[in-house]
Motif scaffolding. Structure first.
Motif, short mmCIF file in Angstrom:
data_model
loop_
_atom_site.label_atom_id
_atom_site.label_comp_id
_atom_site.label_asym_id
_atom_site.label_seq_id
_atom_site.Cartn_x
_atom_site.Cartn_y
_atom_site.Cartn_z
N VAL A 200 2.54 1.95 -3.42
CA VAL A 200 1.61 2.29 -4.50
C VAL A 200 1.10 3.72 -4.32
CG1 VAL A 200 -0.60 1.71 -5.60
CG2 VAL A 200 0.95 -0.11 -4.89
N ASP B 197 -4.28 -5.21 -10.21
CA ASP B 197 -4.78 -4.26 -9.19
C ASP B 197 -3.96 -2.97 -9.23
OD1 ASP B 197 -6.50 -6.25 -8.29
OD2 ASP B 197 -5.09 -6.97 -6.78
N ARG C 223 -5.97 -23.83 -5.40
CA ARG C 223 -7.07 -22.86 -5.48
C ARG C 223 -8.11 -23.07 -4.39
NH1 ARG C 223 -9.60 -21.53 -10.94
NH2 ARG C 223 -9.95 -19.59 -9.84
N SER C 224 -8.35 -24.34 -4.06
CA SER C 224 -9.41 -24.57 -3.09
C SER C 224 -8.87 -24.46 -1.67
CB SER C 224 -10.05 -25.94 -3.31
OG SER C 224 -9.04 -26.92 -3.25
N VAL D 80 0.78 -1.24 0.00
CA VAL D 80 0.00 0.00 0.00
C VAL D 80 0.81 1.29 0.00
CG1 VAL D 80 -2.23 -0.84 0.85
CG2 VAL D 80 -0.43 -0.27 2.49
N LYS E 282 -2.62 -16.31 -3.21
CA LYS E 282 -3.27 -16.56 -1.92
C LYS E 282 -4.08 -15.36 -1.42
CE LYS E 282 0.39 -19.41 -0.01
NZ LYS E 282 1.47 -19.20 0.96
N GLY E 283 -4.04 -14.28 -2.19
CA GLY E 283 -4.78 -13.10 -1.76
C GLY E 283 -4.07 -12.31 -0.68
N GLU E 284 -2.76 -12.53 -0.57
CA GLU E 284 -1.99 -11.83 0.47
C GLU E 284 -1.24 -10.63 -0.06
OE1 GLU E 284 -0.78 -15.86 2.98
OE2 GLU E 284 0.76 -14.66 1.99
N MET E 285 -1.22 -10.51 -1.38
CA MET E 285 -0.43 -9.42 -1.98
C MET E 285 -1.21 -8.85 -3.16
SD MET E 285 3.41 -9.70 -3.62
CE MET E 285 4.46 -9.54 -2.19
N LEU E 286 -1.13 -7.54 -3.32
CA LEU E 286 -1.78 -6.88 -4.46
C LEU E 286 -1.28 -7.49 -5.76
CD1 LEU E 286 -1.41 -3.20 -3.26
CD2 LEU E 286 -3.60 -4.28 -3.79
N ILE F 94 -5.17 0.80 -10.23
CA ILE F 94 -5.14 1.91 -9.29
C ILE F 94 -4.34 3.08 -9.86
CG2 ILE F 94 -4.31 2.67 -7.01
CD1 ILE F 94 -4.84 -0.37 -6.17
#
Ligand SMILES: Nc1ncnc2c1ncn2[C@@H]1O[C@H](COP(=O)(O)OP(=O)(O)OP(=O)(O)O)[C@@H](O)[C@H]1O
Ligand SMILES: [Mg+2]
Lengths: 271, 84
Positions: free
Chosen positions: A150, A197, A269-270, A147, A189-193, A201
């Motif tokens: 960016v 994204d 993925r799961s 964050v 894993k959705g832990e990093m932009l 932005i």
């Protein structure tokens, strides 16, 4: 005419110097006469990344002050044929850089036949960073997928669009984004932009994605710009970025988790 | 949406939170950036004029500039003190 490229970021420690060393080496290796200038007055570091720290006699400020000429201050790179380094001074105050002084040196370099002038900006939005970007034709905005980096990149883009010489003349500095220290696993894993994204932005064209890689530290340990490590993903990613800078269309790599077997992928993925 | 996506979105991941927060702050900061330099001074001088007539504080005067296409609207919002 020389093309002036600034490597900038706002936030510190995101990989500007690593990038300046890699990109300038890459461009030079493609046959273009190139100089890389360290604008980080007082905190000279490009020299050690490029393994010429013991060959520094005169620096950028000496040349601006007329205490040495360009020929005396430029250090010829030992690896890339067409590459020269102009080191920052170590001790003087950063206000030693003036618009007139910097402009004179850039003009001299262009007259000397340099095709590319890469400016390694210091962190922040103070005088040194301003001087590094002021004359730029193109800006490589280096960001990490995080964050604060960016957000700072967006501020830098704003400054480029309002305070650069091109902006003052009603023109635009060409801008591109280089996302470094990227970790596709953590993105998955959705832990990093993710790269899309950050692109969304900042609404800036993507020059490349440099993966987080151990080879970067190994390269700096030895003073060999990582682009020379043609085996490493970071080196290859920088090489792709150089191709794009030179106008080639190269597909982006290293943005997703390495292709695993189908079952492994489903499992990931799961999870 | 596949079943895998369902599991992934059930709990919002931290990267999505980062993205949302960034979109908001970046939009806000870009808006600030596009404001003309004279705005703070204008606000200060307006405040001085208003103070000649009414006793108001700095934070009771709000000056906002909005762009609607090719037309800009300067909005002045003054909260008057309650009558004694
Ligand atoms: N792709 C990468 N993978 C792993 N480490 C990296 C990568 N890029 C840069 N680094 C590491 O990050 C650190 C900071 O890099 P660098 O000095 O290039 O940043 P900088 O933006 O120039 O910093 P400063 O703002 O202080 O000038 C260094 O230790 C470098 O090795
Ligand atoms: Mg640096």
């Amino acid at each position: 005419m020389a093309k002036i490229i600034v490597v900038t970021s706002g936030k510190g420690g995101v990989g500007k110097t690593t990038t300046s060393a890699a990109i300038s080496s890459g461009i030079a290796m493609r046959g273009h006469k190139t100089v890389v200038i360290d604008f980080d007055i007082g905190l000279r570091n490009l020299d050690i990344i490029m393994n010429c720290e013991r060959r520094v006699v005169y620096d950028f400020v000496n040349v601006i002050n007329g205490e040495a000429n360009l020929r005396q201050a430029l250090i010829k790179d030992k690896r890339a044929e067409n590459l020269y380094i102009l080191p920052a001074s170590q001790t003087r105050d950063k206000d030693a850089l003036t618009v007139e002084g910097v402009e004179r040196i850039l003009n001299e370099l262009a007259a000397d036949g340099f095709e590319y002038i890469i400016c390694d900006s210091p962190a922040g939005i103070e005088h040194g960073a301003f001087m590094a970007m002021y004359f730029a034709d193109l800006a490589i905005v280096v960001a990490n997928p995080e964050v604060s980096s960016v957000r700072d990149s967006d501020r830098i883009l704003g400054i480029l669009q309002s305070k650069s010489r091109r902006a003052e003349k009603g023109e635009r500095v060409e801008e591109c984004l280089l996302l470094t220290r990227y970790n596709p696993e953590r993105v998955a894993k959705g832990e990093m932009l993710g790269v899309t994204d950050v692109e969304e932005i900042l609404a800036t064209k993507l020059l490349g994605v440099i993966p987080e890689s151990e080879t970067v530290l190994k390269a700096s340990n030895q003073g060999i710009p990582v682009i020379h490590d043609t085996e490493s993903p970071a080196g290859q990613a920088y090489s792709d970025a150089v191709s794009r800078l030179l106008g080639e269309e190269v597909e982006h790599r290293f943005m997703s988790v390495e292709q695993k077997g189908l079952f492994q992928r489903l499992f990931r993925r799961s999870a | 949406m596949s079943i895998f996506d369902y599991f992934r979105t059930a709990k919002k991941d931290t990267a999505s939170i980062a993205k949302e927060r960034l979109q908001i702050i970046v939009a806000h900061e870009r808006n600030q950036r596009n404001k003309p330099d004279y705005l703070p001074k204008l606000q200060q001088e307006l405040l001085e004029v208003i103070r000649k007539y009414v006793d108001v504080d700095q934070d009771q005067v709000e000056v906002q500039l909005d762009n609607n296409g090719n037309c800009s609207v300067l909005e002045l919002n003054i909260t008057l003190p309650e009558r004694a």
